[in-house]
Design a protein around this motif. Sequence first.
Motif, PDB file in Angstrom:
ATOM      1  N   ARG A  47     116.752  48.677  93.254  1.00 52.78           N
ATOM      2  CA  ARG A  47     117.432  48.283  94.487  1.00 52.78           C
ATOM      3  C   ARG A  47     117.096  46.844  94.865  1.00 52.78           C
ATOM      4  NH1 ARG A  47     116.420  53.665  98.309  1.00 52.78           N
ATOM      5  NH2 ARG A  47     117.751  55.087  97.107  1.00 52.78           N
ATOM      6  N   GLU A  85     126.280  44.335  81.327  1.00 55.18           N
ATOM      7  CA  GLU A  85     125.840  45.648  80.844  1.00 55.18           C
ATOM      8  C   GLU A  85     124.463  45.999  81.387  1.00 55.18           C
ATOM      9  OE1 GLU A  85     126.996  43.241  79.030  1.00 55.18           O
ATOM     10  OE2 GLU A  85     128.941  43.995  78.317  1.00 55.18           O
ATOM     11  N   ASN A 122     123.064  44.842  84.118  1.00 58.91           N
ATOM     12  CA  ASN A 122     123.164  45.083  85.552  1.00 58.91           C
ATOM     13  C   ASN A 122     123.775  46.447  85.860  1.00 58.91           C
ATOM     14  OD1 ASN A 122     122.022  42.619  86.286  1.00 58.91           O
ATOM     15  ND2 ASN A 122     123.994  41.550  86.227  1.00 58.91           N
ATOM     16  N   ALA A 123     124.618  46.972  84.969  1.00 58.48           N
ATOM     17  CA  ALA A 123     125.186  48.305  85.181  1.00 58.48           C
ATOM     18  C   ALA A 123     124.093  49.358  85.181  1.00 58.48           C
ATOM     19  CB  ALA A 123     126.227  48.603  84.101  1.00 58.48           C
ATOM     20  N   THR A 124     123.089  49.200  84.311  1.00 60.77           N
ATOM     21  CA  THR A 124     121.953  50.123  84.300  1.00 60.77           C
ATOM     22  C   THR A 124     121.168  50.043  85.603  1.00 60.77           C
ATOM     23  OG1 THR A 124     121.788  49.858  81.904  1.00 60.77           O
ATOM     24  CG2 THR A 124     119.892  50.807  83.040  1.00 60.77           C
ATOM     25  N   VAL A 156     122.349  49.094  88.485  1.00 59.44           N
ATOM     26  CA  VAL A 156     123.174  49.681  89.544  1.00 59.44           C
ATOM     27  C   VAL A 156     123.090  51.201  89.517  1.00 59.44           C
ATOM     28  CG1 VAL A 156     125.544  49.995  90.331  1.00 59.44           C
ATOM     29  CG2 VAL A 156     124.750  47.728  89.647  1.00 59.44           C
ATOM     30  N   SER A 157     123.111  51.772  88.306  1.00 53.82           N
ATOM     31  CA  SER A 157     123.021  53.232  88.195  1.00 53.82           C
ATOM     32  C   SER A 157     121.689  53.745  88.703  1.00 53.82           C
ATOM     33  CB  SER A 157     123.225  53.638  86.737  1.00 53.82           C
ATOM     34  OG  SER A 157     123.051  55.027  86.566  1.00 53.82           O
ATOM     35  N   ARG A 158     120.611  53.058  88.351  1.00 52.75           N
ATOM     36  CA  ARG A 158     119.285  53.484  88.803  1.00 52.75           C
ATOM     37  C   ARG A 158     119.123  53.290  90.302  1.00 52.75           C
ATOM     38  NH1 ARG A 158     116.012  49.996  86.223  1.00 52.75           N
ATOM     39  NH2 ARG A 158     116.364  51.067  84.241  1.00 52.75           N
ATOM     40  N   GLY A 207     121.341  53.577  92.492  1.00 55.18           N
ATOM     41  CA  GLY A 207     122.095  54.593  93.224  1.00 55.18           C
ATOM     42  C   GLY A 207     121.429  55.941  93.275  1.00 55.18           C
ATOM     43  N   SER A 208     120.299  56.118  92.571  1.00 53.11           N
ATOM     44  CA  SER A 208     119.583  57.399  92.594  1.00 53.11           C
ATOM     45  C   SER A 208     118.872  57.585  93.927  1.00 53.11           C
ATOM     46  CB  SER A 208     118.582  57.471  91.442  1.00 53.11           C
ATOM     47  OG  SER A 208     119.224  57.290  90.190  1.00 53.11           O
TER      48      SER A 208
END
Length: 536
Positions: free
Chosen positions: A104, A210, A212-214, A216-218, A220-221
């Motif tokens: 975050r 790519e 940054n996508a990881t 973003v996914s983390r 959002g947890s």
Amino acid sequence: MVDAVSEQLRMVDPDSDRNKSVAAVSDNGENVNQHGHCHRCLTGLGCRCIADMPDRWPRTCGCCLGVFFPVWFLIALSLFFGYFLAELEAPGEIEANNDIFAARFLLDSTAYFYKQMSSLLPLICLKHFADNNVNGTNVTLVAADNFETKLNETILKIANNTSIENILEDDRKGLDGFMGTIDYSDLFDWMRECGEIAENLLEKYFGTEEGNATVVSRAGSSISFNWLVCSPPQIDLFANEISSIIVPEEQETFAQTQWTKEQKTLYAKYHEENLQAGMNKVDSTVDALKRSSKEASGFEYCQVNGVGGGWFWFTVMTTMGYGNAAPETKGGRTMVYTLGFASLIAFGAILGNAGNIVTAIWDDWVERTRFKKIRAAWIGSIVWGALYYLWMLVTALKTKKWKEERLGEPFEFKDAYWFSYISTTTIGLGDIYLEHAQLKQSDLLEFALVLLFGFILLANFFVKLSETISNLFPRNRPTFAQRLATTRMAFKLKADNEMEQELSGESVKSHISSYEPDEEWIDAKSDLSAEDKTLK
């Protein structure tokens, strides 16, 4: 009971024949009740009063030894194993939560830099183009050489929280009257090249799309507090009163604050070390940001949530399994594989025995009443079914009150009743559950007792319902087990008959093959042959 009678007879008349006969029956083992062995052991130890309790107060002893004590044993078992499971899972949860905080932070930092650069980049590119176009030189050959340095300075100002107005204050100077002297074709080419340089530079410091996508996914947890509970050191987590700090949102805010403090401390430390090592300011800033966010932790004042672990173990043992929490470490899963399965077996055995005791007490009470109609199995199924649904109302009211106190928001009764249903039937869909972070010791004890009693009521309902269904069919017809026994007997008889016939046939053949005719039999056979020839 026979032992008690025989002992009384021995005290009255040790030499009587009746005393000897009763004592003989007691010692045979055929008519001794299930407490006979324990009775003799306790009597030998001088604890005669304790030994006679199961015979004098069978209902009280049955309820205590077969229902209440085993139920408390299951709760203690859940607390014991749940605490050690939480010990195994807590470090992993801390690491996962810190990774979420770091993701975050990096996401917010990247978004902040990109937002600032999107506001500054057009004017910076234009100003740099003007500075290099004063002498009419080719801007694409001259400007690109030192433009990256200019962007690095801008990134450093952004990192130091310099306002956009202050950054642009110098860049605005020198643009007056510039627009009339430019070649717009050169300006177009430079602005495009300026954007490419800025894009490469930002990817260098803040990663590719790519990567940054990881992040973003983390990011959002959700932060979890299944195996942890966090609070300031002055808060007593084991106090009876409810503190707002145990609410998950409050715990997350507290942990986030602690993480931010430690991240800032580490950032200052690593930034100074990088500068002393000769690293430039921009690289030092970005490196310190990444290292500090990776190593910071906000769970210094957190401890193992043994109550939450105990509640999880209770859901595993009773097969409810809501699914809101699950062990992720090898040690935790191994505990569930082995000790969890053993706990499940203990739960099934204790619940079955408790149900039999309660059913036996009910049947005994029914036999003592004057109302013969209530002795029917279908009446018992209705009674136990009604008690079960009434008890679900009690469970729902308890759940509704708990949710409203802990969450601080209204909780509908229909949802509470749905929770009591999926819990007592062990369906455990997981759409409604008790939050581990908000459980107190008293909550675990109360909900465990309420649900275990609901299990017993439901088990007794199933027993009476099965009796009702079995009574609908004629009893003179053989059961399935009897049919199987008859089939086995018929097969065995057939095999025995075939074996006897085979043995008898072999004995006849052996007798014939071993027979040797004597001389008298040979002479008689010769005479018969001669008579046949004469007749012919």
